[in-house]
Design a protein around this motif. Structure first.
Motif, mmCIF file in Angstrom:
data_model
loop_
_atom_site.group_PDB
_atom_site.id
_atom_site.type_symbol
_atom_site.label_atom_id
_atom_site.label_comp_id
_atom_site.label_asym_id
_atom_site.label_seq_id
_atom_site.Cartn_x
_atom_site.Cartn_y
_atom_site.Cartn_z
ATOM 1 N N ALA A 1 13.046 4.617 -5.094
ATOM 2 C CA ALA A 1 11.579 4.636 -5.062
ATOM 3 C C ALA A 1 11.029 3.851 -3.881
ATOM 4 O O ALA A 1 9.858 4.007 -3.510
ATOM 5 N N ASP A 2 11.859 3.015 -3.270
ATOM 6 C CA ASP A 2 11.415 2.135 -2.184
ATOM 7 C C ASP A 2 11.751 2.686 -0.800
ATOM 8 O O ASP A 2 11.709 1.946 0.186
ATOM 9 N N LEU A 3 12.067 3.968 -0.694
ATOM 10 C CA LEU A 3 12.518 4.477 0.602
ATOM 11 C C LEU A 3 11.443 4.377 1.679
ATOM 12 O O LEU A 3 11.760 4.219 2.861
ATOM 13 N N THR A 4 10.179 4.469 1.309
ATOM 14 C CA THR A 4 9.127 4.311 2.318
ATOM 15 C C THR A 4 9.147 2.900 2.879
ATOM 16 O O THR A 4 9.045 2.697 4.094
ATOM 17 N N PHE B 1 0.831 -1.205 0.000
ATOM 18 C CA PHE B 1 0.000 0.000 0.000
ATOM 19 C C PHE B 1 0.868 1.260 0.000
ATOM 20 O O PHE B 1 0.440 2.319 -0.450
ATOM 21 N N LEU B 2 2.091 1.145 0.500
ATOM 22 C CA LEU B 2 3.006 2.295 0.575
ATOM 23 C C LEU B 2 3.770 2.506 -0.733
ATOM 24 O O LEU B 2 4.566 3.426 -0.839
ATOM 25 N N ASP B 3 3.545 1.655 -1.696
ATOM 26 C CA ASP B 3 4.361 1.607 -2.910
ATOM 27 C C ASP B 3 3.622 2.262 -4.073
ATOM 28 O O ASP B 3 2.453 1.977 -4.303
ATOM 29 N N ILE B 4 4.308 3.147 -4.780
ATOM 30 C CA ILE B 4 3.659 3.765 -5.940
ATOM 31 C C ILE B 4 4.217 3.257 -7.265
ATOM 32 O O ILE B 4 3.542 3.308 -8.279
ATOM 33 N N ALA B 5 5.451 2.756 -7.239
ATOM 34 C CA ALA B 5 6.111 2.374 -8.495
ATOM 35 C C ALA B 5 5.370 1.256 -9.232
ATOM 36 O O ALA B 5 5.594 1.046 -10.421
ATOM 37 N N HIS B 6 4.481 0.544 -8.527
ATOM 38 C CA HIS B 6 3.774 -0.560 -9.190
ATOM 39 C C HIS B 6 2.519 -0.094 -9.921
ATOM 40 O O HIS B 6 1.916 -0.872 -10.675
ATOM 41 N N PHE B 7 2.118 1.147 -9.733
ATOM 42 C CA PHE B 7 0.845 1.602 -10.314
ATOM 43 C C PHE B 7 0.722 1.342 -11.818
ATOM 44 O O PHE B 7 -0.305 0.828 -12.274
#
Lengths: 281, 204
Positions: free
Chosen positions: A256-259, A105-111
């Motif tokens: 991109a994965d810092l969260t 849910f914290l990831d945007i790169a997969h959108f």
């Protein structure tokens, strides 16, 4: 027996609007629990031995703490803001670690690849620099200034826009997303993921929303969020290892994965290992 | 040691699918130009199964974040960072894949000998059976191990045997029979064999 760091957290265990007089038999951290209504509409959550747990009724859901709450249930001030529609999306059972559900849910790169033509689309795949911090004063993970191009950011969005996001992790199995609100510039739509850990490899996910959107029928709002989450489920049930690796070595993060990196670090330092693996395989 | 994992015909260009060989889960895929490959079924980024991914040109991409990998298993592109040259260290574990006699074979590292060649036969079908390899072969009355031969429904067959687990295997069936009636009879016999093996029937 799970550790205090795990037992002293708050967990969602039922959707209040769907909890009938018959109650709900479910599981929490690998143990059976029963959720029902006591007198005066007070929610009650009991362990198998009859022991009552601390409970709260908040954000449309019933929350329970199997141990001694280390702090009060987190606050979402927007939940009480006039003019918002509160959306009970329902439940999706997922065969994955509860922590993997939160991390996704914290990831945007997969959108662009998983939510193609809805939350993202090629060639708009770049994830720009954003800020991530563990806010010590509140002991939460926050990501801010996250920007991403979206073909249809929300049910209320007509066409592509660059959406701004903030992410917040106020408890190990809860994630809150604040995103640009197309009809109300200056405000943020609130979309949450409340995750009930049934087992280390099995969870029930309760999305919940507090939106400025007076137009879209409730059914459409729910369908939109269910569509998104069912796309996520196809990922979550196919990640190896099943448990979230908290130590580096198994997986390769990028900027991109810092969260995700901060989330894993935060889990590790508070000793939250339910659904996690500590040794790199 | 070569393991047969599919009929060549069943893996056309741009297709990726999961297979098991030697106890390992692999993503078997064919590039646009027809090159066959078998890789560890796990993207090194976030552990997603690569067999859920997609093939474009000569590269396999992960469905989760679109990371794409070239022939040597090296990462070619990270879409979240389009200007970044992916480090050489980002690699998918690559197995050896080869084709012989209408079959796709894989091995963990290059064996000394090429894969067995069953000769000039036609592919019939593959089927998975929930029973151990030895039990299935003896019930079918077939002789051999990796390439077993014999007769089913009166038709001469060659079966490439893929062990998957203690109680699961796949049979990749080849035959010289060209007639439709014979091929249909053989296929039905294989269905019957599967039912009998899964019901626990043993060879007399």
């Amino acid at each position: 027996m799970t550790s205090e760091a795990i037992r002293n957290e708050w967990y969602p265990v039922a959707l209040a609007s769907q909890l009938g007089p018959e109650g709900r038999d479910t599981r929490l951290l690998g143990e059976p629990i029963r959720v029902d209504w006591a007198a005066q509409g007070r929610p009650r959550v009991r362990a198998a031995d009859g022991r009552e747990m601390a409970t709260r009724l908040r954000y449309g859901h019933i929350w329970a703490c199997p141990g001694t709450p280390s702090r009060e249930l987190f606050d979402i001030p927007e939940a009480d803001q006039p003019g918002r529609r509160l959306v009970d999306v329902g439940v999706v059972r997922v065969k994955c670690s509860p922590l993997r559900a939160v991390e996704n849910f914290l990831d945007i790169a997969h959108f662009p690849f998983v939510h193609t033509d809805i939350l993202g689309a090629e060639p708009h795949t770049e994830v720009g620099k954003y800020d991530v911090a563990i806010r010590e004063e509140v002991d939460e993970v926050w990501a801010t200034k996250v920007h991403f191009y979206q073909p249809q950011a929300a049910k209320s969005a007509a066409g592509g826009i660059t959406t701004e996001y903030m992410y917040r992790v106020p408890a190990p199995t809860v994630s809150i997303l604040y995103k640009t609100c197309p009809p109300r510039p200056g405000e943020w739509d609130v979309i949450t993921l409340f995750v009930q850990p049934l087992e280390e490899n099995l969870c029930e996910v309760w999305p919940w929303m507090a939106l400025f959107d007076d137009e879209t029928p409730m059914t459409d709002l729910i369908h939109f969020q269910q569509t998104i989450f069912l796309q996520d489920r196809s990922i979550l049930e196919n990640q190896l290892p099943r448990l979230l690796p908290l130590d580096p070595g198994m997986e390769i993060p990028t900027r991109a994965d810092l969260t995700s990196v901060a989330y894993r670090r935060w889990l590790k330092r508070r000793g939250y290992t339910y659904g996690a693996q500590l040794v790199a395989a | 040691m070569w393991t047969p994992v599919a009929l060549s015909r069943d893996v056309p260009p741009l297709v990726v699918l999961p297979v098991v060989a030697g106890g390992r889960e692999l993503a078997l895929w064919r590039s646009a130009s027809g090159r066959i490959a078998a890789w560890a079924d796990r993207c090194p980024h976030r552990g997603m199964r690569l067999s859920h991914g997609f093939v474009r040109g000569e590269a396999l991409s992960c469905i989760y974040h679109g990371w794409s990998y070239g022939a040597a298993g090296n990462c070619l592109r990270i879409p979240a960072h389009p200007d970044l040259e992916p480090p050489e260290t980002i690699r998918v574990a690559v197995h050896v894949a080869a084709e012989a006699g209408g079959l796709i074979w894989v091995a963990p590292s290059a064996p000394e000998a090429p894969p067995p060649d069953p000769g000039a036969l036609q592919p019939l079908r593959s089927l998975t059976v929930e029973a151990g390899t030895a039990a299935v072969l003896s019930l079918a009355g077939l002789a051999g191990d990796t390439l077993a031969r014999g007769h089913l429904a009166g038709v001469e067959v060659t079966v490439a045997v893929q062990p998957i687990g203690p109680a699961r295997c796949a049979l990749h069936v080849l035959t010289g029979a060209a007639g439709a009636a014979e091929r249909i009879a053989l296929s039905r016999e294989l269905d019957a064999l599967r039912r009998r093996a899964e019901a626990g029937e043993m060879a007399a």
